[in-house]
Design a protein around this motif. Structure first.
Motif, PDB file in Angstrom:
ATOM      1  N   LEU A  73      -3.823   0.573  -0.977  1.00  0.00           N
ATOM      2  CA  LEU A  73      -5.177   0.073  -1.210  1.00  0.00           C
ATOM      3  C   LEU A  73      -5.497  -1.141  -0.339  1.00  0.00           C
ATOM      4  O   LEU A  73      -6.613  -1.282   0.158  1.00  0.00           O
ATOM      5  N   VAL A  74      -4.524  -2.015  -0.134  1.00  0.00           N
ATOM      6  CA  VAL A  74      -4.728  -3.165   0.756  1.00  0.00           C
ATOM      7  C   VAL A  74      -4.967  -2.672   2.183  1.00  0.00           C
ATOM      8  O   VAL A  74      -5.889  -3.124   2.864  1.00  0.00           O
ATOM      9  N   ALA A  75      -4.160  -1.731   2.647  1.00  0.00           N
ATOM     10  CA  ALA A  75      -4.341  -1.182   3.995  1.00  0.00           C
ATOM     11  C   ALA A  75      -5.714  -0.530   4.135  1.00  0.00           C
ATOM     12  O   ALA A  75      -6.395  -0.716   5.151  1.00  0.00           O
ATOM     13  N   PRO A  87      -3.352  -5.982   8.038  1.00  0.00           N
ATOM     14  CA  PRO A  87      -2.880  -6.433   6.723  1.00  0.00           C
ATOM     15  C   PRO A  87      -1.505  -7.090   6.853  1.00  0.00           C
ATOM     16  O   PRO A  87      -0.804  -6.880   7.845  1.00  0.00           O
ATOM     17  N   PRO A  88      -1.102  -7.856   5.859  1.00  0.00           N
ATOM     18  CA  PRO A  88       0.228  -8.474   5.905  1.00  0.00           C
ATOM     19  C   PRO A  88       1.304  -7.417   6.130  1.00  0.00           C
ATOM     20  O   PRO A  88       1.185  -6.289   5.650  1.00  0.00           O
ATOM     21  N   GLN A  89       2.321  -7.789   6.855  1.00  0.00           N
ATOM     22  CA  GLN A  89       3.375  -6.843   7.206  1.00  0.00           C
ATOM     23  C   GLN A  89       4.688  -7.105   6.487  1.00  0.00           C
ATOM     24  O   GLN A  89       5.686  -6.477   6.799  1.00  0.00           O
ATOM     25  N   GLY A  90       4.707  -8.043   5.556  1.00  0.00           N
ATOM     26  CA  GLY A  90       5.957  -8.389   4.872  1.00  0.00           C
ATOM     27  C   GLY A  90       6.614  -7.199   4.217  1.00  0.00           C
ATOM     28  O   GLY A  90       5.971  -6.423   3.525  1.00  0.00           O
ATOM     29  N   PHE A  96       4.551 -10.053   1.293  1.00  0.00           N
ATOM     30  CA  PHE A  96       3.322  -9.283   1.478  1.00  0.00           C
ATOM     31  C   PHE A  96       2.169  -9.931   0.706  1.00  0.00           C
ATOM     32  O   PHE A  96       1.096 -10.187   1.259  1.00  0.00           O
ATOM     33  N   ILE A  97       2.396 -10.236  -0.572  1.00  0.00           N
ATOM     34  CA  ILE A  97       1.369 -10.856  -1.403  1.00  0.00           C
ATOM     35  C   ILE A  97       0.975 -12.228  -0.851  1.00  0.00           C
ATOM     36  O   ILE A  97      -0.205 -12.577  -0.814  1.00  0.00           O
ATOM     37  N   ALA A  98       1.952 -12.999  -0.410  1.00  0.00           N
ATOM     38  CA  ALA A  98       1.679 -14.339   0.128  1.00  0.00           C
ATOM     39  C   ALA A  98       0.815 -14.282   1.373  1.00  0.00           C
ATOM     40  O   ALA A  98       0.115 -15.246   1.696  1.00  0.00           O
ATOM     41  N   GLY A  99       0.806 -13.165   2.077  1.00  0.00           N
ATOM     42  CA  GLY A  99       0.005 -13.004   3.277  1.00  0.00           C
ATOM     43  C   GLY A  99      -1.443 -12.624   3.034  1.00  0.00           C
ATOM     44  O   GLY A  99      -2.226 -12.552   3.965  1.00  0.00           O
ATOM     45  N   LEU A 100      -1.802 -12.363   1.781  1.00  0.00           N
ATOM     46  CA  LEU A 100      -3.171 -11.968   1.450  1.00  0.00           C
ATOM     47  C   LEU A 100      -4.066 -13.210   1.308  1.00  0.00           C
ATOM     48  O   LEU A 100      -3.607 -14.243   0.832  1.00  0.00           O
ATOM     49  N   PRO A 101      -5.337 -13.096   1.691  1.00  0.00           N
ATOM     50  CA  PRO A 101      -6.249 -14.233   1.580  1.00  0.00           C
ATOM     51  C   PRO A 101      -6.707 -14.444   0.138  1.00  0.00           C
ATOM     52  O   PRO A 101      -7.332 -13.575  -0.455  1.00  0.00           O
TER      53      PRO A 101
END
Length: 105
Positions: A73-75, A87-90, A96-101
């Motif tokens: 869903l994020v992608a 999107p974050p690549q973690g 991954f979550i930490a890379g979201l705005p």
């Protein structure tokens, strides 16, 4: 069942993504429960929203993580609404979550 762990990743009925710092902030911020499609906490556990306009409640709908669904869903959000951004690549969920705005930060 335990409380959702923030940040929370919520999707509206158009599948636009909102990342909100915690449950209290999300419940105060979100206005219309019928505009909610789905959401996840920081551990990728699915959330349900109940309530009425301007008085929503978020709670876990299960303890099993749905990380693949969250990442998909994020992608999809990035592909539809943030063209040209990646999107974050973690590989780890926390990374991954930490890379979201996060809204409001």
């Amino acid at each position: 069942m335990t409380a959702p762990t923030g940040p929370l990743v919520l999707f509206d009925d158009d599948y636009y993504m909102y990342v909100l710092q915690d449950r209290a902030f999300a419940e105060a911020w979100w206005e219309m429960p019928d505009e909610y499609a789905c959401g996840f906490d920081a551990l990728a556990r699915p959330l349900r929203m109940t309530g009425e306009p301007h008085r929503v409640t978020l709670e876990l709908s299960g303890d099993e993580p749905a990380e693949a669904d969250l990442r998909r869903l994020v992608a999809d959000h990035y592909r539809r609404f943030l063209k040209g951004q990646t999107p974050p690549q973690g590989s780890a969920l926390a990374e991954f979550i930490a890379g979201l705005p996060v809204e409001g930060s």
